[in-house]
Motif scaffolding. Structure first.
Motif, PDB file in Angstrom:
ATOM      1  N   VAL A 521       6.759  -3.184   6.140  1.00  0.00           N
ATOM      2  CA  VAL A 521       6.553  -4.113   5.030  1.00  0.00           C
ATOM      3  C   VAL A 521       5.591  -3.442   4.058  1.00  0.00           C
ATOM      4  O   VAL A 521       4.445  -3.144   4.396  1.00  0.00           O
ATOM      5  CB  VAL A 521       5.977  -5.455   5.522  1.00  0.00           C
ATOM      6  CG1 VAL A 521       5.834  -6.418   4.352  1.00  0.00           C
ATOM      7  CG2 VAL A 521       6.871  -6.055   6.602  1.00  0.00           C
ATOM      8  N   LEU A 523       3.317  -2.825   0.586  1.00  0.00           N
ATOM      9  CA  LEU A 523       2.486  -3.458  -0.446  1.00  0.00           C
ATOM     10  C   LEU A 523       2.121  -2.433  -1.510  1.00  0.00           C
ATOM     11  O   LEU A 523       1.012  -2.428  -2.033  1.00  0.00           O
ATOM     12  CB  LEU A 523       1.229  -4.067   0.181  1.00  0.00           C
ATOM     13  CG  LEU A 523       1.432  -5.422   0.853  1.00  0.00           C
ATOM     14  CD1 LEU A 523       0.226  -5.798   1.707  1.00  0.00           C
ATOM     15  CD2 LEU A 523       1.715  -6.511  -0.170  1.00  0.00           C
ATOM     16  N   GLN A 586       9.781  -5.162   0.495  1.00  0.00           N
ATOM     17  CA  GLN A 586       8.661  -5.102  -0.453  1.00  0.00           C
ATOM     18  C   GLN A 586       8.821  -6.188  -1.507  1.00  0.00           C
ATOM     19  O   GLN A 586       9.907  -6.403  -2.043  1.00  0.00           O
ATOM     20  CB  GLN A 586       8.632  -3.723  -1.134  1.00  0.00           C
ATOM     21  CG  GLN A 586       7.623  -3.597  -2.269  1.00  0.00           C
ATOM     22  CD  GLN A 586       7.648  -2.222  -2.897  1.00  0.00           C
ATOM     23  OE1 GLN A 586       7.211  -1.245  -2.289  1.00  0.00           O
ATOM     24  NE2 GLN A 586       8.193  -2.117  -4.105  1.00  0.00           N
ATOM     25  N   THR A 630       4.520 -11.705   1.644  1.00  0.00           N
ATOM     26  CA  THR A 630       4.421 -10.612   2.618  1.00  0.00           C
ATOM     27  C   THR A 630       3.992 -11.146   3.977  1.00  0.00           C
ATOM     28  O   THR A 630       4.532 -10.736   5.016  1.00  0.00           O
ATOM     29  CB  THR A 630       3.415  -9.555   2.122  1.00  0.00           C
ATOM     30  OG1 THR A 630       3.840  -9.060   0.839  1.00  0.00           O
ATOM     31  CG2 THR A 630       3.327  -8.395   3.099  1.00  0.00           C
TER      32      THR A 630
END
Length: 791
Positions: A521, A523, A586, A630
């Motif tokens: 994931v 960021l 994302q 997220t």
């Protein structure tokens, strides 16, 4: 189990008990049993637990007497086999085993005939059982008193738990972390890494490590690179301002960091040739009118990856490249026309250790330059000067794309003097161990490297969001909660120079990550604009990404059902997608133009003062939205008993990517149809029952998750053109639906008038789809074997 097959009269019964009844008080003595043992009947029960307990049957089991044999018979006693069915149950097959704990008592047996011996045995057994019972009660009482029982486990995928965690993420907290990061002096990459490590530890994350690698970096030289017009003798810096001998100007950070990392070094004097976006059509047009050998290309960013376009220019014979962004391709809110920028020509990791980690003792290859081209980014202002256009061309209502006039030749001299040196790159890696599957990793990655402020303040946004998410999770962990799978919080160094930190760490742990990594994931630069939420996810995670948007948008108008796409994304997810086949996701806010040329403009890193984060998101509400989105997907991947991956969505994406009339596509469609059939079976026959807690079995869930974890690995091709993903499931941009390797091969055919490249690309795609189909079928075969039972 062939000898235990049910009779024809009972073909559907799934379980058989074999019961052996001892001969009852026979007419004569047995040579195998003594007198005492013959006082009671013996009963042995063999139970095949691999059979399914499904069909309703008798409420009680009957024990028929075995056939009697005369004493002295030379043949062994035959065993009487009778299928016995349990009572029906609406519950799952594993719960049924506990429905009737007294099923043995349904059998009848004869009472022993020896009164006194039997009574003594019963009395002795009763006393022993009574003593053990009292002893067990005492131990249980004190054990329960001293050791508190663990809290009752929460039902997995509990939205209430997610809400409790996500409500701790607040915009003002993210803003406070962000400002604190910017106040810290960034003298070195390791300094900010140490500060991040200390902050994460202060929030309760105990297992945090600083992982360092010594890598080959290409950094600015002692003075700025220059571009000189030979016709007039004018010298310019990359920003467009004229050269100055003032030391303060000469050593300005903005000028020094306007360069292409890992470009060739030296000086080149040659004719300037306008190649626009460097597409195949552009190259065919240019090569038809001039010889491009050792000339300097004037190239625009956009449309396709920079590394791919540079490889085409290098193959064509160019000697240098001036790179710029056309103001017509930039959002209206971006005022970057007079700003130069930096780019990296590094496809990933330490160039001196390609494919393996930069650890002590590693062989270092001599790779100071990653291209033979001298590449220099310049501002649009300088590009306009080089093509002799007036300054107000882009100020009109209708923007006119920059283009070099056909008449007249422009001779320029390009001087590049960057320096390669070994430096230390630092990563911060924090582990939050999972309670159920600690050997399965869900990786959340941000970055803290921006070349002393170059590349904007995205690093601070990225770090602030991941820190706020970690803080919210640790508040719940300190109250006794833990995710099922291990969460890895990663802050990468060296991102701007080619994702160096993430590549080296992943190469170092490659064998572990191939087996254990579940998802990545990202960021990376969560807020680069404020107009559009742009979710990107691999096909297996698109459904999860779409569902999460309905829960956590702070400003609903900002993200009303944003489409989730599988497109190439910037940042440190690269290694996990292209070398490990790990599903990735994302969320980010951007300013996306409708122009097809806007793709891949994010490869340019502008100065920090050009993209002020607090001007884009003054209230930090966009940061809060990204953090909650997220967090939502991270929690679901980390805690759902069955991984929320969709095999069917992968098959549908493959079919959508084969739309076209190119040669060979019908054959690919036939294989893709088989892949879809296998994916539908996997999703309906295995995933749907596994998501029902009443039918869930730990072993089968683990097997299913192992299959789901490897869904995308089949789509990694051995080699792809520079700048294109090896994972063919990702498209070049939102406007392109076909496989990028096929599109590139078709373009290559136009330039070289040969179908060889296209046939090779078709073979790559065919093998990938077929490999995935075989993988899906193999997973189904495993479950079918398990259902049939172990012998």
């Amino acid at each position: 189990m062939g000898e235990n097959e049910p009779s024809a009269a009972q073909p559907d019964r799934k379980m058989a008990y074999r019961k052996v009844s001892a001969e009852q008080r026979a007419q004569g003595p047995s040579p195998f049993l003594d007198g005492d043992e013959l006082q009671g009947a013996a009963l042995e029960l063999e139970w095949d637990m691999e059979k399914e307990l499904e069909e309703p049957g008798l409420d009680q089991f009957r024990l028929d007497s075995a056939a009697q044999r005369r004493p002295g018979s030379s043949r062994s006693p035959e065993l009487d086999l009778e299928p016995i069915q349990p009572s029906s149950s609406p519950r799952g097959r594993f719960q049924r085993l506990q429905e009737d704990p007294d099923y043995i008592s349904h059998y009848t047996r004869q009472a022993p005939k020896s009164g006194r011996c039997g009574f003594l045995r019963v009395l002795k057994a009763f006393c022993t059982a009574l003593i053990l019972f009292i002893f067990g009660v005492v131990i249980g009482y004190y054990t329960h008193k001293k050791c508190p029982s663990p809290p009752a486990s929460q039902e997995p995928n509990n939205p209430h738990i997610y809400h409790e965690i996500l409500k701790e993420i607040k915009a003002e907290n993210i803003q406070r972390i962000y400002r604190d990061l910017l106040e810290f002096p960034r003298d070195d990459d390791a300094d900010i890494a140490v500060k991040i490590l200390a902050r994460w530890r202060s929030q309760g994350l105990e297992d945090v490590q600083l992982v360092n690698y010594s890598v080959l970096l290409d950094l600015p030289g002692p003075s700025s690179n220059t571009v000189t017009l030979q016709n007039s003798g004018e010298c310019f810096y990359p920003s467009g301002q004229q050269c100055s001998r003032d030391p303060k100007t000469l050593h300005s950070r903005d000028l020094l960091y306007s360069y292409a990392a890992y470009s060739a070094k030296g000086t080149l004097e040659a004719e300037l040739v306008d190649v626009q976006y460097g597409t195949m059509e552009d190259l065919i047009r240019v090569q038809a009118i001039t010889n491009v050998t050792k000339k300097i290309a004037l190239l625009k960013l956009g449309q396709s990856p920079l590394l791919y376009k540079l490889s085409l220019l290098e193959d064509a014979g160019f000697g240098g490249v001036l790179l710029y962004t056309d103001p017509c391709d930039l959002p209206k809110t971006a005022d970057l026309a007079d700003k130069a920028f930096m780019v990296s020509l590094n496809s990933g990791g330490d160039p001196s250790t390609p494919g393996y980690a930069s650890i002590d003792g590693s062989y270092r290859q001599n790779r100071l330059n990653l291209t033979t081209l001298l590449v220099q980014p310049i501002s649009a202002v300088l590009a306009r000067k080089l093509i002799s256009l007036p300054e107000d061309t882009a100020q009109k209502d209708k923007c006119t794309p920059l283009q070099l006039p056909a008449a007249g030749r422009k001779m320029i001299s390009l001087n590049i003097q960057s320096v390669t040196t070994y430096k230390t790159i630092s990563n911060v890696i924090g582990y939050l161990k999972g309670a159920v599957f600690p050997d399965r990793y869900v990786i959340i990655g941000s970055h803290h490297s921006s070349l002393k402020g170059y590349g904007g303040q995205g690093w601070a946004s990225s770090t602030a969001v991941i820190t706020a998410l970690l803080q919210a999770l640790m508040a719940k962990v300190q109250r006794g909660w833990r995710p099922d799978r291990t969460l890895l919080f990663c802050s990468w160094g060296g991102t701007a120079l080619g994702n160096v930190g993430s590549y080296e760490w992943a190469e170092d742990l490659r064998s572990v990550l191939q087996r254990n990594a579940v998802a990545y994931v990202s960021l990376h630069n969560p807020v680069t604009g404020n107009s559009t939420l742009h979710p990107v996810a691999s096909p297996s995670l698109q459904q999860l990404a779409a569902e999460s948007q309905s829960f956590n948008c702070v400003e609903k108008a900002r993200c009303p059902g944003s489409n989730v796409s599988s497109v190439q994304m910037q940042g440190d997810s690269d290694y996990f997608i292209n070398h490990l086949g790990v599903p990735a996701m994302q969320f980010s806010y951007e300013d996306i133009k409708a122009s097809e040329n806007s793709s891949f403009l994010s490869e340019a890193l502008f100065p920090a003062h050009s993209t002020k984060t607090e001007e884009l998101d003054p209230s930090f509400s966009l940061h809060e939205t990204i953090a909650k989105l997220t967090g939502q997907v991270t929690l679901q991947i980390a805690t759902d008993p069955v991984l929320p991956f969709s095999a069917l969505d992968i098959a549908l994406e493959v079919q959508n990517s084969l739309k076209g009339d190119e040669a060979g596509v019908p054959q690919l469609l036939a294989v893709a149809s088989g892949l879809r059939d296998a994916a539908e079976l996997l999703q309906s026959d295995e995933m749907r029952p596994a998501n029902d807690p009443r039918e869930r079995a730990p072993l089968r869930v683990r097997m299913l998750n192992d299959v789901l974890q490897g869904l995308e690995k089949s789509f990694l091709v051995h080699q792809a053109p520079p700048g294109l993903y090896r994972n063919i499931l990702y498209r070049l941009d939102d406007r392109t639906s076909q496989f990028s390797v096929l599109l590139e091969a078709l373009e290559h055919c136009k330039l070289h008038q040969s179908n060889e490249t296209l046939q090779a690309a078709l073979s790559k795609v065919l093998n990938s789809i077929n490999s995935a189909q075989v993988y899906f079928k193999a997973g189904l075969d495993v479950f079918e074997t398990t259902l049939a039972g172990k012998k």
